[in-house]
Scaffold this motif. Structure first.
Motif, PDB file in Angstrom:
ATOM      1  N   SER A  27       0.850  -1.199   0.000  1.00 43.42           N
ATOM      2  CA  SER A  27       0.000   0.000   0.000  1.00 43.42           C
ATOM      3  C   SER A  27       0.880   1.242   0.000  1.00 43.42           C
ATOM      4  N   ILE A  73      -5.234   4.245  -5.248  1.00 44.39           N
ATOM      5  CA  ILE A  73      -4.339   3.364  -4.499  1.00 44.39           C
ATOM      6  C   ILE A  73      -3.986   2.147  -5.347  1.00 44.39           C
ATOM      7  N   ASN A  77      -0.304   0.464  -5.974  1.00 49.37           N
ATOM      8  CA  ASN A  77       0.029  -0.943  -5.733  1.00 49.37           C
ATOM      9  C   ASN A  77       0.539  -1.635  -6.989  1.00 49.37           C
ATOM     10  N   PHE A 101      -4.028  -6.145   0.670  1.00 53.65           N
ATOM     11  CA  PHE A 101      -4.047  -4.763   0.200  1.00 53.65           C
ATOM     12  C   PHE A 101      -5.153  -3.990   0.892  1.00 53.65           C
TER      13      PHE A 101
END
Length: 486
Positions: A27, A73, A77, A101
């Motif tokens: 993350s 996000i 990742n 995650f």
């Protein structure tokens, strides 16, 4: 020889203490699962932002490489899982990697598979379906978990909205939420045509919208984990929402408190009961593992209404996983890992839930997510570093010592600060400066920021120094990424 079936909490804890397979939380930061590395051997963090200046033994941050501008996000990742240094590090550590995650998509799933690993969460497709606020209402209805009186409908214009509200009998003072969004970005308070005009471009053409009667309520959050043995339920937490000292977003989440008397016993019991029912329905829908529910508690009647579902860990997870009950038994997320480990286990969920409901299992903590709230853009040159800070009797705050764990906070005169904004970063309206964790409350009994909380916020913000943008950047400056990273 150890038993093939884990029969109690002690055996579950021992299983993870001896875990050999590498587990990676990937993350932007490790905030959401802070401290899980102390419960699970071979648990490591792969992060984009180095909040610790290289001092955290289990955080791996690769060097910056050219990349397209991040929009989510998931983008962060996917960048990390393709980074040459990350790929080499994972392969060098060996084993069959497991990945968890905060957010991920189908590209993330493919990249994890390419690394020979498994994603220990329900599929991205299922999570996306569950994350739809419209779907949350439907699941809640099936489970017998009521939402605020609402109607689900497309909105063409303000007159159309009024007609829809009249038909549903919910009045014209309403709150609108689109299917996806977070922290106030897609929550709109509409009581007039002028209100509607301000947000029209974010409402019209967005498909089905959740249109809720506006109530005078208090926000709360509760996390749980749906396992094959039943749904394990954490404590009911207060939410800090929309405080102008912390966030520029009206209705935006900006922290949580956990303390045993946060709500009357009947409210806590009812919230736990509804969360259990919702979790059991999620299991029927094919979802398992960690999730969070927001409840809206009517200040006048005490009625509890379902707000939204987050089918994942959240910004409140660090509070849940460090509560007193977590240290007495195990963090809630450990049961998520257990559920996906394929390890056979037996658990008396009712007994565990009853024990976790005991007020003695809840100690008092607060966390505040501090954003830059001014309508300005500059470049940070100094930002308070991660560690423990101490407040003197006169209200002044000083850095005391480095640490990477909130348990190092010894009293209400100390706080743990996790730095998100780095020197050299743009500081724009809505940019995350960092997270401040304190013992005790940051709000008054009337759920407003208390003086101590305000002093902590002022101290951290005043510790940020910045320089103006260079002239060539003074025109079209960096945009608010419009997504949260925690």
């Amino acid at each position: 020889m150890p038993s093939a079936v884990l029969n109690n909490i002690s055996e579950i804890r021992r299983h993870f203490h001896r875990n050999e397979d590498p587990v990676y939380f990937v993350s932007a930061t490790n905030f959401n699962l802070l401290g899980l590395d102390e419960w699970c051997k071979n648990f490591k963090y792969i992060c984009y932002i180095d909040c610790y200046g290289g001092k955290h033994p289990n955080v791996f941050c690769p060097s910056e490489q050219p990349h397209a501008e991040f929009q989510s996000i998931e983008d962060i990742n996917n960048y990390l899982l393709q980074h040459k240094e990350v790929v080499e590090w994972i392969k060098g550590r060996g084993g069959k990697p497991k990945f968890v995650f905060l957010m991920f998509d189908e590209v993330t799933e493919r990249l994890a598979k390419d690394l020979g690993g498994e994603v220990w969460f329900p599929s991205a497709k299922l999570r996306q379906n569950m994350d739809n606020k419209i779907e949350t209402v439907r699941i809640g209805n099936k489970a017998g978990v009521p939402s605020v009186p609402n109607v689900l409908a497309e909105v063409k214009d303000y007159e159309d909205l009024k007609k829809t509200c009249d038909k549903a009998g919910i009045g014209h003072d309403v709150v609108l939420q689109s299917a996806f969004g977070d922290s106030g970005h897609t929550t709109f308070f509409i009581n007039s045509e002028a209100d509607f005009r301000r947000h029209e471009h974010e409402i019209v053409g967005e498909g089905e919208i959740k249109i809720m009667k506006r109530i005078d309520c208090r926000g709360s959050a509760i996390e749980a984990c749906a396992t094959k043995e039943g749904t394990i339920v954490g404590p009911l937490m207060t939410e800090l929402v929309g405080f102008k000292e912390l966030t520029p977003y009206r209705g935006g989440w900006c922290g949580n408190e956990i303390f045993s008397t946060a709500f009357p016993p009947k409210t806590r019991e009812r919230a736990r009961e509804l969360t259990f029912k919702f979790g059991e329905q999620l299991r029927k829908e094919g979802y398992r593992g960690y999730f969070e529910l927001d409840f809206l508690i009517d200040k006048k009647t005490g009625d509890i209404w379902l707000g939204e579902l987050n089918p994942r860990i959240t910004g409140a997870s660090s509070m849940t996983n460090h509560a007193a009950f977590a240290h007495a038994d195990a963090p809630l997320f450990l049961f998520h890992l257990l559920e996906f480990s394929k390890k056979k286990f037996k658990l008396d969920v009712a007994e565990l839930n009853n024990r976790w409901a005991d007020p003695k299992m809840i100690d008092s903590w607060s966390q505040m997510v501090i954003k830059h709230t001014d309508d300005s853009v500059d470049i940070a040159t100094e930002v308070p570093e991660t560690g423990i800070y101490r407040m003197a009797e006169d209200g002044s705050v000083q850095f005391d010592r480095f640490d990477y764990h909130r348990r190092a906070v010894e009293s209400e005169q100390e706080a743990f600060f996790l730095r998100i904004l780095q020197p050299g970063d743009y500081r724009y309206e809505g940019a995350d400066i960092g997270i401040l964790v304190t013992r005790g409350r940051s709000m008054t009994p009337g759920f407003q920021l208390n003086d101590r909380g305000k002093r902590w916020i002022d101290a951290i913000k005043s510790g940020v120094k910045a320089r103006p943008l260079p002239m060539q950047e003074a025109g079209p400056v960096v945009a608010d990424p419009a997504f949260k990273i925690m």
